[in-house]
Design a protein around this motif. Structure first.
Motif, PDB file in Angstrom:
ATOM      1  N   MET A  45       0.935  -1.202  -0.059  1.00 25.94           N
ATOM      2  CA  MET A  45       0.032  -0.053   0.182  1.00 25.94           C
ATOM      3  C   MET A  45       0.796   1.232  -0.123  1.00 25.94           C
ATOM      4  N   ARG A  47      -2.922   0.332   9.917  1.00 28.49           N
ATOM      5  CA  ARG A  47      -3.071  -0.987  10.144  1.00 28.49           C
ATOM      6  C   ARG A  47      -4.376  -1.416   9.539  1.00 28.49           C
ATOM      7  N   TYR A  48      -5.465  -0.598   9.574  1.00 30.93           N
ATOM      8  CA  TYR A  48      -6.858  -0.842   9.298  1.00 30.93           C
ATOM      9  C   TYR A  48      -7.142  -0.963   7.681  1.00 30.93           C
ATOM     10  N   PHE A  49      -6.146  -0.546   6.846  1.00 30.45           N
ATOM     11  CA  PHE A  49      -6.157  -0.481   5.613  1.00 30.45           C
ATOM     12  C   PHE A  49      -5.324  -1.430   4.861  1.00 30.45           C
ATOM     13  N   ASP A  50      -6.019  -1.990   3.627  1.00 28.29           N
ATOM     14  CA  ASP A  50      -5.095  -2.843   2.804  1.00 28.29           C
ATOM     15  C   ASP A  50      -5.208  -2.631   1.534  1.00 28.29           C
ATOM     16  N   GLN A  51      -5.832  -1.232   1.079  1.00 32.52           N
ATOM     17  CA  GLN A  51      -6.081  -0.919  -0.281  1.00 32.52           C
ATOM     18  C   GLN A  51      -4.640  -0.616  -0.950  1.00 32.52           C
ATOM     19  N   ASP A  52      -4.565  -0.369  -2.276  1.00 39.70           N
ATOM     20  CA  ASP A  52      -3.476   0.125  -3.024  1.00 39.70           C
ATOM     21  C   ASP A  52      -2.998   1.360  -2.501  1.00 39.70           C
ATOM     22  N   GLN A  55       8.398  -1.022   7.765  1.00 37.68           N
ATOM     23  CA  GLN A  55       7.822  -2.192   8.301  1.00 37.68           C
ATOM     24  C   GLN A  55       8.166  -1.981   9.915  1.00 37.68           C
ATOM     25  N   LEU A  95      -3.640   4.832   0.419  1.00 32.99           N
ATOM     26  CA  LEU A  95      -4.215   5.424   1.343  1.00 32.99           C
ATOM     27  C   LEU A  95      -4.012   7.113   1.300  1.00 32.99           C
ATOM     28  N   TYR A 154      -6.944   1.314  -9.139  1.00 33.52           N
ATOM     29  CA  TYR A 154      -6.776   1.130  -7.997  1.00 33.52           C
ATOM     30  C   TYR A 154      -7.636   1.064  -6.773  1.00 33.52           C
ATOM     31  N   ARG A 155      -7.201   0.443  -5.624  1.00 36.59           N
ATOM     32  CA  ARG A 155      -8.214   0.485  -4.647  1.00 36.59           C
ATOM     33  C   ARG A 155      -7.826   1.763  -3.657  1.00 36.59           C
TER      34      ARG A 155
END
Length: 168
Positions: free
Chosen positions: A1, A86-91, A165, A93, A30-31
């Motif tokens: 992301m 941490r709440y997001f997994d889209q391409d 990370q 933010l 994209y998301r």
């Protein structure tokens, strides 16, 4: 992301820039997820006296309100950038505001003085209302999202960052 922020002064075009960015990113397949940082002391989505407010007042650490058209997660504390991402997994933010977030940033303003007051090394583009009048600031491009959104999103695809990370 990949993550970026759009920040600046009130009524400088931040939300409009974000709307245009979202639409263009979606056009490209994209998301997209967003965070809106609200800086009003008395702001609360949950209203005093509502059922969810009563759940929180009783001691619930998290409440989910599910309706026919949306689901809202209420957490009764201010969360920092590292927790929220941490709440997001889209391409992508896209964050509106949150000047403390260590992410690449588009800055919106009405004047060059306002840009100078809010300038940081994270700024990779200027947009919003001021981009209707100037072409660059501090050797950084000013791109009008209403007329040149493809150029702005081309730059976003290069400049937006992947969170480090550190447990994120």
């Amino acid at each position: 992301m990949k993550v970026l922020a759009v920040s600046g002064v009130s009524s400088s075009g931040k939300t409009t820039v974000i709307e245009m960015i979202i639409k263009e990113l979606k056009e490209r397949g994209y998301r997209v997820g967003t965070i809106k940082d609200i800086h009003f002391e008395d702001f609360a989505i949950d209203q005093k006296g509502s059922n969810t407010w009563r759940h929180l007042q009783a001691g619930a650490e998290q409440v989910i309100a599910r309706g026919f058209h949306e689901t809202d997660i209420l957490i009764p504390k201010r969360m920092e950038y590292e927790e929220l991402v941490r709440y997001f997994d889209q391409d992508f933010l896209v964050i509106e505001g949150m000047p403390e977030a260590p992410v690449p940033r588009i800055l919106c303003a009405h004047s060059e003085e306002e840009l100078a007051e809010r300038w940081t090394e994270q700024v990779f583009a200027v947009s919003g209302r001021i981009a209707e009048r100037i072409k660059e600031f501090n050797d950084i491009p000013a791109i009008n999202a209403l007329t040149h959104i493809k150029d702005l999103v081309d730059l976003i695809e290069v400049k937006a960052s992947i969170p480090e990370q550190t447990g994120i």
